[in-house]
Design a protein around this motif. Sequence first.
Motif, PDB file in Angstrom:
ATOM      1  N   MET A 198       1.031  -1.239  -0.112  1.00 25.04           N
ATOM      2  CA  MET A 198      -0.073  -0.114  -0.041  1.00 25.04           C
ATOM      3  C   MET A 198       0.814   1.250   0.123  1.00 25.04           C
ATOM      4  SD  MET A 198      -3.149   0.979   2.625  1.00 25.04           S
ATOM      5  CE  MET A 198      -2.197   1.286   3.898  1.00 25.04           C
ATOM      6  N   LYS A 199       0.482   2.123  -0.549  1.00 26.61           N
ATOM      7  CA  LYS A 199       1.191   3.277  -0.797  1.00 26.61           C
ATOM      8  C   LYS A 199       0.342   4.619  -0.074  1.00 26.61           C
ATOM      9  CE  LYS A 199       3.640   6.445  -4.174  1.00 26.61           C
ATOM     10  NZ  LYS A 199       3.945   6.771  -5.518  1.00 26.61           N
ATOM     11  N   ILE A 200       1.360   5.293   0.801  1.00 23.35           N
ATOM     12  CA  ILE A 200       0.790   6.484   1.478  1.00 23.35           C
ATOM     13  C   ILE A 200       1.635   7.775   1.115  1.00 23.35           C
ATOM     14  CG2 ILE A 200       0.401   7.618   3.615  1.00 23.35           C
ATOM     15  CD1 ILE A 200       0.027   5.011   5.041  1.00 23.35           C
ATOM     16  N   GLU A 201       0.903   8.793   0.461  1.00 19.81           N
ATOM     17  CA  GLU A 201       1.417  10.016   0.069  1.00 19.81           C
ATOM     18  C   GLU A 201       1.165  11.019   1.031  1.00 19.81           C
ATOM     19  OE1 GLU A 201       1.747  10.120  -4.522  1.00 19.81           O
ATOM     20  OE2 GLU A 201      -0.215   9.156  -3.831  1.00 19.81           O
ATOM     21  N   PHE A 202       2.020  11.655   1.710  1.00 16.63           N
ATOM     22  CA  PHE A 202       1.678  12.695   2.731  1.00 16.63           C
ATOM     23  C   PHE A 202       2.442  13.984   2.356  1.00 16.63           C
ATOM     24  CE2 PHE A 202       3.432  14.318   6.971  1.00 16.63           C
ATOM     25  CZ  PHE A 202       1.884  14.915   7.438  1.00 16.63           C
ATOM     26  N   TRP A 203       1.416  15.144   1.938  1.00 20.29           N
ATOM     27  CA  TRP A 203       1.844  16.506   1.675  1.00 20.29           C
ATOM     28  C   TRP A 203       1.927  17.381   2.818  1.00 20.29           C
ATOM     29  CZ3 TRP A 203      -0.432  13.329  -1.989  1.00 20.29           C
ATOM     30  CH2 TRP A 203      -0.091  13.561  -3.353  1.00 20.29           C
ATOM     31  N   THR A 236      -3.347  13.839   3.108  1.00 15.85           N
ATOM     32  CA  THR A 236      -2.692  12.279   2.899  1.00 15.85           C
ATOM     33  C   THR A 236      -3.576  11.659   1.817  1.00 15.85           C
ATOM     34  OG1 THR A 236      -2.299  12.891   5.487  1.00 15.85           O
ATOM     35  CG2 THR A 236      -2.199  10.405   4.405  1.00 15.85           C
ATOM     36  N   VAL A 237      -2.921  10.908   1.191  1.00 16.13           N
ATOM     37  CA  VAL A 237      -3.536  10.084   0.025  1.00 16.13           C
ATOM     38  C   VAL A 237      -3.172   8.707   0.140  1.00 16.13           C
ATOM     39  CG1 VAL A 237      -4.068   9.499  -2.316  1.00 16.13           C
ATOM     40  CG2 VAL A 237      -3.956  11.927  -1.511  1.00 16.13           C
ATOM     41  N   LEU A 238      -4.303   7.720   0.269  1.00 12.47           N
ATOM     42  CA  LEU A 238      -3.939   6.369   0.695  1.00 12.47           C
ATOM     43  C   LEU A 238      -4.431   5.670  -0.667  1.00 12.47           C
ATOM     44  CD1 LEU A 238      -5.220   7.465   3.506  1.00 12.47           C
ATOM     45  CD2 LEU A 238      -4.567   5.268   4.285  1.00 12.47           C
ATOM     46  N   ASP A 239      -3.151   5.041  -1.341  1.00 16.22           N
ATOM     47  CA  ASP A 239      -3.426   4.034  -2.491  1.00 16.22           C
ATOM     48  C   ASP A 239      -3.974   4.863  -3.720  1.00 16.22           C
ATOM     49  OD1 ASP A 239      -2.016   1.681  -2.157  1.00 16.22           O
ATOM     50  OD2 ASP A 239      -3.841   0.616  -1.655  1.00 16.22           O
ATOM     51  N   ALA A 265       7.413  22.018  -6.895  1.00 21.91           N
ATOM     52  CA  ALA A 265       6.243  22.735  -7.464  1.00 21.91           C
ATOM     53  C   ALA A 265       5.426  21.776  -8.096  1.00 21.91           C
ATOM     54  CB  ALA A 265       6.727  23.730  -8.626  1.00 21.91           C
ATOM     55  N   ALA A 266       5.815  20.532  -8.655  1.00 13.19           N
ATOM     56  CA  ALA A 266       4.781  19.418  -9.059  1.00 13.19           C
ATOM     57  C   ALA A 266       4.297  18.627  -8.091  1.00 13.19           C
ATOM     58  CB  ALA A 266       5.747  18.404  -9.863  1.00 13.19           C
ATOM     59  N   ASP A 267       4.793  18.619  -6.836  1.00 14.59           N
ATOM     60  CA  ASP A 267       4.148  17.869  -5.804  1.00 14.59           C
ATOM     61  C   ASP A 267       2.951  18.970  -5.450  1.00 14.59           C
ATOM     62  OD1 ASP A 267       6.124  16.062  -5.598  1.00 14.59           O
ATOM     63  OD2 ASP A 267       6.932  16.679  -3.656  1.00 14.59           O
ATOM     64  N   GLN A 268       3.191  20.157  -5.309  1.00 14.92           N
ATOM     65  CA  GLN A 268       2.057  21.015  -4.974  1.00 14.92           C
ATOM     66  C   GLN A 268       0.898  21.527  -5.909  1.00 14.92           C
ATOM     67  OE1 GLN A 268       3.068  24.118  -2.707  1.00 14.92           O
ATOM     68  NE2 GLN A 268       1.443  25.125  -2.434  1.00 14.92           N
ATOM     69  N   ARG A 269       1.433  21.275  -7.505  1.00 21.02           N
ATOM     70  CA  ARG A 269       0.175  21.079  -8.122  1.00 21.02           C
ATOM     71  C   ARG A 269      -0.511  19.854  -8.254  1.00 21.02           C
ATOM     72  NH1 ARG A 269       4.454  22.878 -11.482  1.00 21.02           N
ATOM     73  NH2 ARG A 269       4.528  20.888 -12.274  1.00 21.02           N
ATOM     74  N   GLU A 270       0.129  18.610  -7.946  1.00 20.99           N
ATOM     75  CA  GLU A 270      -0.441  17.344  -7.878  1.00 20.99           C
ATOM     76  C   GLU A 270      -1.569  17.406  -6.531  1.00 20.99           C
ATOM     77  OE1 GLU A 270      -1.563  13.207  -8.762  1.00 20.99           O
ATOM     78  OE2 GLU A 270      -1.011  15.009  -9.701  1.00 20.99           O
ATOM     79  N   ALA A 271      -1.063  17.979  -5.557  1.00 18.60           N
ATOM     80  CA  ALA A 271      -2.108  17.757  -4.162  1.00 18.60           C
ATOM     81  C   ALA A 271      -3.326  18.751  -4.669  1.00 18.60           C
ATOM     82  CB  ALA A 271      -1.227  18.656  -3.128  1.00 18.60           C
ATOM     83  N   GLU A 272      -2.921  19.886  -5.303  1.00 20.21           N
ATOM     84  CA  GLU A 272      -4.146  20.641  -5.710  1.00 20.21           C
ATOM     85  C   GLU A 272      -4.981  20.122  -6.688  1.00 20.21           C
ATOM     86  OE1 GLU A 272      -2.154  24.130  -7.125  1.00 20.21           O
ATOM     87  OE2 GLU A 272      -1.640  24.794  -4.963  1.00 20.21           O
ATOM     88  N   ARG A 273      -4.608  19.277  -7.708  1.00 23.34           N
ATOM     89  CA  ARG A 273      -5.240  18.560  -8.379  1.00 23.34           C
ATOM     90  C   ARG A 273      -6.171  17.545  -7.991  1.00 23.34           C
ATOM     91  NH1 ARG A 273      -5.586  13.813 -11.058  1.00 23.34           N
ATOM     92  NH2 ARG A 273      -3.938  13.002  -9.904  1.00 23.34           N
TER      93      ARG A 273
END
Length: 242
Positions: free
Chosen positions: A1-6, A182-185, A165-173
């Motif tokens: 499982m992947k957890i992405e944490f902004w 936080t995004v899970l999977d 910058a790409a990280d922030q754009r992806e979070a906003e998207r």
Amino acid sequence: MKIEFWSDIICPYCGLMDHRLQVALERFEHAPDVEVTHRSFQVHPDLPREGVTQRKLLEMHGIPASDGERLFSSIEAAACTDGLRPYRALERTMGPTDLAHELLAYATGQGRGAEAWTAMFRAHFGQGRRLWTESDVLGFAAEIGLDRAEAAHALRTRSYRDQVAADQREAERLGAGGAPFTVLDGRYALRGAVSTDTLLAAMTTAWESAHPEPRPLPALGDGESEVLCGPDGCAVPPRPGS
């Protein structure tokens, strides 16, 4: 499982969530199969490089001092309850975190991402460290054992600016209105700070969704005799009237 944490290192809720994520993983039975990726989200990119106090920032945004004190005191109390001591959310100075994020991206490329993020949260909220200038950031890099010369090259060439910058754009998207996010999977999102129990429950939901338990299929033809062969042989259906 992947957890992405902004998150951003000057966001007090982010520092709290970084700690809670670690605690939740310690309690999660599938933790060895979880990959955590830290991503950048700058909450105050326009702050002056020399820094500004949290009290001054409240004033700049027209927030009464008493309201700010109540808010940040509650964050500090929550951090204390979670075992983060000291945790200075009110009496601190903040600045633009672009260089800090670029250093963290460099650390991630060196396989030291999670360690560096946590260390930077603790440096800022636990020690009141200012990490806005190149000198400040490189001093921190050396303290945690990163190669200072390589880190300096990464900052001076802005090698990781586009990635940040790409990280922030992806979070906003994905629908983030701020940090923490936080995004899970890639299927579930948690906006803002949540309790460790809520985070653990979300991880369990995401895991079970990706790893459903096998269930027997519903049987059709109820009432009819079944002819089955198994380890003990084959069953012969009874004859009508027998």
